[in-house]
Scaffold this motif. Structure first.
Motif, mmCIF file in Angstrom:
data_model
loop_
_atom_site.group_PDB
_atom_site.id
_atom_site.type_symbol
_atom_site.label_atom_id
_atom_site.label_comp_id
_atom_site.label_asym_id
_atom_site.label_seq_id
_atom_site.Cartn_x
_atom_site.Cartn_y
_atom_site.Cartn_z
ATOM 1 N N ARG A 176 -7.390 -1.491 1.277
ATOM 2 C CA ARG A 176 -8.532 -1.141 2.138
ATOM 3 C C ARG A 176 -9.787 -1.932 1.761
ATOM 4 O O ARG A 176 -10.544 -2.347 2.629
ATOM 5 C CB ARG A 176 -8.803 0.357 2.086
ATOM 6 C CG ARG A 176 -7.815 1.135 2.922
ATOM 7 C CD ARG A 176 -8.272 2.565 3.134
ATOM 8 N NE ARG A 176 -7.210 3.418 2.622
ATOM 9 C CZ ARG A 176 -7.368 4.492 1.889
ATOM 10 N NH1 ARG A 176 -8.566 4.889 1.550
ATOM 11 N NH2 ARG A 176 -6.348 5.196 1.487
ATOM 12 N N PRO A 203 0.797 -1.230 0.000
ATOM 13 C CA PRO A 203 0.000 0.000 0.000
ATOM 14 C C PRO A 203 0.827 1.277 0.000
ATOM 15 O O PRO A 203 0.306 2.348 -0.270
ATOM 16 C CB PRO A 203 -0.850 -0.097 1.265
ATOM 17 C CG PRO A 203 -0.430 -1.303 1.987
ATOM 18 C CD PRO A 203 0.566 -2.049 1.165
ATOM 19 N N ASN A 220 -3.015 1.056 -2.234
ATOM 20 C CA ASN A 220 -3.545 1.458 -0.933
ATOM 21 C C ASN A 220 -5.061 1.277 -0.886
ATOM 22 O O ASN A 220 -5.611 0.740 0.078
ATOM 23 C CB ASN A 220 -3.155 2.908 -0.634
ATOM 24 C CG ASN A 220 -3.463 3.315 0.782
ATOM 25 O OD1 ASN A 220 -3.436 2.491 1.696
ATOM 26 N ND2 ASN A 220 -3.751 4.578 0.971
ATOM 27 N N ASN A 221 -5.738 1.718 -1.939
ATOM 28 C CA ASN A 221 -7.200 1.586 -1.987
ATOM 29 C C ASN A 221 -7.628 0.125 -2.067
ATOM 30 O O ASN A 221 -8.594 -0.271 -1.404
ATOM 31 C CB ASN A 221 -7.766 2.367 -3.171
ATOM 32 C CG ASN A 221 -7.653 3.861 -2.976
ATOM 33 O OD1 ASN A 221 -7.518 4.349 -1.853
ATOM 34 N ND2 ASN A 221 -7.686 4.614 -4.059
ATOM 35 N N GLU A 242 -9.246 -5.404 3.025
ATOM 36 C CA GLU A 242 -9.362 -5.380 4.485
ATOM 37 C C GLU A 242 -10.838 -5.388 4.901
ATOM 38 O O GLU A 242 -11.237 -6.108 5.823
ATOM 39 C CB GLU A 242 -8.640 -4.138 5.009
ATOM 40 C CG GLU A 242 -8.465 -4.075 6.492
ATOM 41 C CD GLU A 242 -7.609 -2.881 6.881
ATOM 42 O OE1 GLU A 242 -6.734 -3.070 7.735
ATOM 43 O OE2 GLU A 242 -7.816 -1.756 6.344
ATOM 44 N N TYR A 243 -11.639 -4.600 4.206
ATOM 45 C CA TYR A 243 -13.078 -4.549 4.483
ATOM 46 C C TYR A 243 -13.713 -5.908 4.198
ATOM 47 O O TYR A 243 -14.525 -6.404 4.991
ATOM 48 C CB TYR A 243 -13.738 -3.450 3.639
ATOM 49 C CG TYR A 243 -15.236 -3.424 3.767
ATOM 50 C CD1 TYR A 243 -15.840 -2.904 4.902
ATOM 51 C CD2 TYR A 243 -16.044 -3.953 2.765
ATOM 52 C CE1 TYR A 243 -17.222 -2.892 5.035
ATOM 53 C CE2 TYR A 243 -17.425 -3.940 2.888
ATOM 54 C CZ TYR A 243 -18.011 -3.414 4.024
ATOM 55 O OH TYR A 243 -19.378 -3.416 4.158
#
Length: 142
Positions: free
Chosen positions: A81, A70, A77-78, A84-85
């Motif tokens: 995320r 990231p 990076n996006n 991760e969600y």
């Protein structure tokens, strides 16, 4: 049993010879498959099979997260995320035996998959073109 062994050998060979983009596509397809099985198992009341499918899905999402850096760019990076969600939602689904988060994550994977498939095709075409160009250069140099 023989068919299972042959399929496993084929899958292993496919994964070992795939490039990065193709591997990501295979991971997405595997996650979708395991999450679909988990959702079906949950609906059938088979908590153990649902758990196993969810854990396999979580493992794949974790692998996708681990493949990113990231700090390199905003896209990585996006994506990190988003993964991760997804992982968080699958943990929730497993804890509460709730099919809704499974459906949500499966839908996200299905929406992202075509972009990865296209990227893998384009990378393969670029590789082929580079190899053809290299072949032309080496035949001219001789």
């Amino acid at each position: 049993m023989y068919n299972t062994r042959a399929y496993q050998q084929y899958s292993t060979m496919q994964a070992q010879t795939a490039d990065r983009g193709e591997l990501v596509v295979m991971l997405y397809q595997g996650a979708i498959k395991f999450l679909s099985r988990a959702a079906a198992a949950l609906q059938a009341g088979n908590v153990l099979d649902a758990h196993n499918g969810l854990v396999r899905g979580q493992d794949i999402i974790a692998e996708l997260m681990g493949s990113l850096n990231p700090e390199v760019d905003e896209i990585s990076n996006n994506l990190f995320r988003v993964y991760e969600y997804m992982h968080y939602r699958l943990v929730e689904a497993n804890m509460h035996k709730d099919p809704q988060p499974i459906e949500e994550v499966t839908q996200l994977l299905r929406e992202l998959l075509p972009a990865w498939q296209q990227a893998a095709v384009e990378a393969r075409l670029q590789r082929s073109q580079s190899q053809m160009d290299a072949g032309r250069l080496s035949s001219v140099a001789v």
